[in-house]
Design an enzyme around this catalytic site. Structure first.
Site, short mmCIF file in Angstrom:
data_model
loop_
_atom_site.label_atom_id
_atom_site.label_comp_id
_atom_site.label_asym_id
_atom_site.label_seq_id
_atom_site.Cartn_x
_atom_site.Cartn_y
_atom_site.Cartn_z
N ARG A 21 0.85 -1.18 0.00
CA ARG A 21 0.00 0.00 0.00
C ARG A 21 0.89 1.23 0.00
O ARG A 21 1.71 1.40 0.89
CB ARG A 21 -0.87 -0.03 1.25
N SER A 112 -7.96 -0.47 0.29
CA SER A 112 -9.03 -0.66 1.25
C SER A 112 -9.71 0.64 1.68
O SER A 112 -10.24 1.36 0.85
CB SER A 112 -8.50 -1.42 2.45
N HIS A 113 -9.63 0.97 2.96
CA HIS A 113 -10.34 2.12 3.50
C HIS A 113 -9.54 3.42 3.37
O HIS A 113 -10.01 4.46 3.80
CB HIS A 113 -10.64 1.86 4.97
N ASP A 276 -16.47 -0.48 3.24
CA ASP A 276 -15.29 0.34 2.94
C ASP A 276 -14.92 0.29 1.46
O ASP A 276 -15.66 -0.24 0.63
CB ASP A 276 -14.10 -0.10 3.80
N ASP A 278 -12.91 -1.43 -0.48
CA ASP A 278 -12.89 -2.70 -1.21
C ASP A 278 -13.96 -3.67 -0.75
O ASP A 278 -13.96 -4.84 -1.16
CB ASP A 278 -11.50 -3.34 -1.14
N ASP A 280 -14.73 -5.12 2.19
CA ASP A 280 -14.57 -6.19 3.18
C ASP A 280 -14.91 -5.76 4.60
O ASP A 280 -15.01 -6.59 5.49
CB ASP A 280 -13.17 -6.82 3.10
N ARG A 281 -15.10 -4.45 4.82
CA ARG A 281 -15.45 -4.00 6.17
C ARG A 281 -16.94 -3.70 6.28
O ARG A 281 -17.61 -3.49 5.27
CB ARG A 281 -14.69 -2.73 6.52
N GLU A 362 -12.67 -8.89 13.45
CA GLU A 362 -11.70 -7.94 13.95
C GLU A 362 -12.43 -6.70 14.42
O GLU A 362 -13.47 -6.32 13.86
CB GLU A 362 -10.71 -7.54 12.86
N GLU A 363 -11.84 -6.03 15.42
CA GLU A 363 -12.43 -4.80 15.94
C GLU A 363 -12.49 -3.70 14.90
O GLU A 363 -13.22 -2.73 15.04
CB GLU A 363 -11.67 -4.31 17.17
N SER A 364 -11.68 -3.84 13.84
CA SER A 364 -11.55 -2.81 12.81
C SER A 364 -12.65 -2.95 11.75
O SER A 364 -12.41 -2.78 10.57
CB SER A 364 -10.18 -2.91 12.17
N LYS A 375 -12.68 -11.01 5.00
CA LYS A 375 -13.83 -10.45 5.68
C LYS A 375 -14.79 -9.92 4.63
O LYS A 375 -14.40 -9.70 3.49
CB LYS A 375 -13.40 -9.40 6.68
N ARG A 495 -1.97 2.47 17.48
CA ARG A 495 -3.34 2.13 17.83
C ARG A 495 -3.37 1.67 19.29
O ARG A 495 -2.57 0.83 19.70
CB ARG A 495 -3.86 1.00 16.94
C1 VG1 Z 1 -5.89 -2.45 9.81
C2 VG1 Z 1 -6.78 -3.08 10.86
C3 VG1 Z 1 -6.72 -4.58 10.75
C4 VG1 Z 1 -7.12 -5.00 9.32
C5 VG1 Z 1 -6.26 -4.27 8.31
C6 VG1 Z 1 -6.70 -4.53 6.88
O1 VG1 Z 1 -4.57 -2.88 9.99
O2 VG1 Z 1 -6.40 -2.66 12.16
O3 VG1 Z 1 -7.57 -5.16 11.70
O4 VG1 Z 1 -6.97 -6.38 9.16
O5 VG1 Z 1 -6.32 -2.86 8.53
O6 VG1 Z 1 -8.03 -4.14 6.68
P1 VG1 Z 1 -3.45 -2.01 10.76
O7 VG1 Z 1 -2.20 -2.82 10.65
O8 VG1 Z 1 -3.39 -0.68 10.08
O9 VG1 Z 1 -3.94 -1.87 12.18
V1 VG1 Z 1 -8.56 -3.74 5.12
O10 VG1 Z 1 -10.14 -3.36 5.19
O11 VG1 Z 1 -7.33 -2.82 4.64
O12 VG1 Z 1 -8.27 -5.11 4.17
CO CO Z 2 -10.96 -3.20 3.26
#
Ligand code: VG1
Ligand code: CO
Length: 542
Positions: A21, A112-113, A276, A278, A280-281, A362-364, A375, A495
């Site tokens: 990324r 992703s997000h 989000d 892509d 998955d959230r 996941e909490e995210s 997800k 975090r």
């Molecule tokens: C974050 C989240 C994690 C998730 C990851 C990818 O990672 O905390 O729980 O699996 O994003 O999500 P990090 O390392 O920034 O805490 V996604 O929606 O990018 O596939």
């Molecule tokens: Co995502």
């Protein structure tokens, strides 16, 4: 014609929590994307004549990147590429297609997000044959290849038309342009009671789904409005835009604020959901209530048998370490396994493949199951709708009932974004050292029971992943967890995850930040956050 182009390595191509990324201008450097795609293929064996799934979330540079991947795949000897029309496929749809068609793997173009656009982020994820994110040994092999690359192979064929369904050829490779939704929809129909959800909507139940101008728009229009007759206008921001309308396509109360505020207003419908970049959230809301992702996982686990795809019961529930322990309590009560894994979906793959876990979260804002190996945002919304269609109670009633049965895990995550990398590493190092001396110490009402730097021992392949975050665990089930993000692209992101357990007979209706106030203050002093990073307060609270 296939050309071999000499190139030099870019030293920064190590894939993070989910793929490589970087900011768009980094990906636009000549040879940057080409090198990384060639490095992926160089790290793989046995794909000659095989099929690759390819799609992205529609962000800026998606279309150009699709053409480049197609031409490199053709030059390297893939037999077929299955690509979503317009270059669109959500992450869960890619995983579903890989599994349904037994392909060699897949490539997802997404950050992703993270925000998109010319100054936003872009990303590339490689998924393996089972449909899940590449495990660490694969991503490390890709990184190793990227450091040694001297040439990539690419076809000089003209661009293909990715907007027209059907099959065309580049060199000797077939490119099949498919509807991005069709196969995913057919999978959802095997899991959920579409008739019951249709009757729920027919009874006057109202929802709003905010696709945040990201990839789930086409899925949501087709599934909620088309199949389930949720009503015109249910889906907002349903057209994927290259810059997501200038917003973070991140379904949480901060970045999906319009939906959040609407659900808290007097004109709120019964149910709200968002996804989000892509797809998955997910974020789940009811009228006047926001469901934390950790609670959502626990509530889905407790009610799973109401959905046809899970009617036989769950083998187990897995959650990432920083996710609250709410799902552990459900697992203990219904007598199924529970697992605690490091952050990142790839760690669930072995548990799902081995049949040890059925649901993961996941909490995210990530929830999913063994139906795919990612997800899945739209899936989570459908699961909630399926449960509500059978229970016919409000989201608020369902959540309150859950807390009265299992107790409530008050939970919040505080993110300190774009802090200095050295300061972040210093802070984590100091915390790691402190884990030895913390147990037994008291801070006000909180006595430290144990502290460690989380290490995960995979029960299936026995691999070990260490340094996954510092956990400070207090008597009574409260916790503070610290880790650095693996997905940020600027500086470091700290975090901090804060949790307090209140038993069923305790105070269940407090405001979250207030309920956690003393632990939040402790989270800052314990890690000397202000002294080390200059930050008095987090930049994002979820
Ligand atoms: C974050 C989240 C994690 C998730 C990851 C990818 O990672 O905390 O729980 O699996 O994003 O999500 P990090 O390392 O920034 O805490 V996604 O929606 O990018 O596939
Ligand atoms: Co995502």
């Amino acid at each position: 014609m296939i050309r071999t182009v000499a190139t030099k390595p870019f030293p920064d191509q190590r894939p993070g929590t989910s793929g490589l990324r970087k900011q768009v201008p980094v990906f636009q450097q000549p040879g940057y994307l080409e090198n990384f795609i060639q490095s992926i293929f160089d790290s793989l064996e046995g794909f000659q004549g095989q099929t690759l799934v390819l799609g992205g979330d529609g962000r800026f540079f998606n279309r150009e990147a699709i053409q480049i991947v197609v031409k490199i795949a053709a030059a390297n000897g893939f037999g077929r590429i299955v690509v979503g029309q317009g270059g669109i496929l959500s992450t869960p749809a890619v995983s579903a297609l890989i599994r349904a068609r037994h392909t060699f793997g897949g490539i997802i173009l997404s950050a992703s997000h993270n925000p998109g656009g010319p100054h936003g982020d872009f990303g590339v994820k490689y998924n393996i044959g089972g449909g899940g994110p590449a495990p660490e040994n694969v991503t490390e092999a890709i990184f190793a290849k990227s450091k040694a690359i001297s040439a990539y192979k690419i076809s000089d064929a003209p661009d293909i038309d990715i907007d027209r369904l059907g099959t065309v050829k580049v060199e000797s490779m077939d490119i099949e342009v498919v509807d991005p939704v069709a196969q995913y929809l057919s999978l959802m129909k095997t899991l959920f009671d579409f008739d019951a959800i249709r009757s729920l909507f027919a009874s006057g139940f109202r929802m709003r789904f905010d696709a945040l101008h990201a990839v789930t728009g086409p899925y949501a229009h087709a599934i909620f409005e088309g199949e389930l007759k949720s009503g015109a206008g249910t889906v907002v921001n349903g057209t994927p835009l290259p810059d997501f309308g200038g917003h973070h396509p991140d379904p949480n109360p901060t970045y999906a604020k319009d939906l959040y505020d609407f659900m808290m207003s007097a004109s709120a419908p019964d149910f709200g959901g968002a996804s989000d970049g892509d797809g998955d959230r997910n974020m789940i809301l009811g009228r006047g209530v926001y469901v934390t992702p950790s609670d959502s996982l626990a509530i889905l686990a407790a009610n799973a048998t109401l959905a046809p795809g899970y009617a036989k019961g769950l083998a187990g529930v897995a959650r990432s370490m920083p996710t609250s322990a709410a799902s552990d309590r459900v697992a203990a009560k219904i007598g199924i396994r529970s697992y605690e894994t490091p952050t990142g979906w790839k760690f669930f793959g072995n548990l799902l493949d081995a049949g040890l876990a059925t649901l993961c979260g996941e909490e995210s804002f990530g929830t999913g199951s063994n139906h795919i190996r990612e997800k899945d945002g739209v899936w989570a919304v459908l699961f909630w709708l399926n449960i509500l269609a059978h229970r016919r109670i409000s989201v608020k009633e369902l959540v309150t009932e859950h807390w009265r049965t299992y107790g409530r895990n008050y939970y919040t995550r505080h993110d300190y974004e774009e802090i200095d990398l050295n300061a972040a590493n210093g802070l984590m190092g100091a915390l790691r050292d402190a884990t030895k001396s913390l147990p037994g110490k008291s801070f006000g009402a909180h006595k430290v029971e144990a502290a460690d730097d989380f290490a995960y021992h995979d029960p299936v392949d026995h691999s070990v992943a260490d340094h996954q975050g510092v956990r400070v665990m207090f008597e009574g089930g409260s916790r503070i967890v610290y880790r650095l993000s693996g997905t940020g692209t600027v500086g470091a992101t700290l975090r901090v995850y804060i949790e307090h357990y209140e038993p069923p007979a305790g105070k269940l209706d407090q405001e979250t930040q207030a309920a956690l106030a003393d632990l939040i203050a402790l989270s800052r002093s314990l890690a000397e956050i202000e002294k080390r990073t200059g930050r008095k307060a987090p930049s994002v609270i979820t």
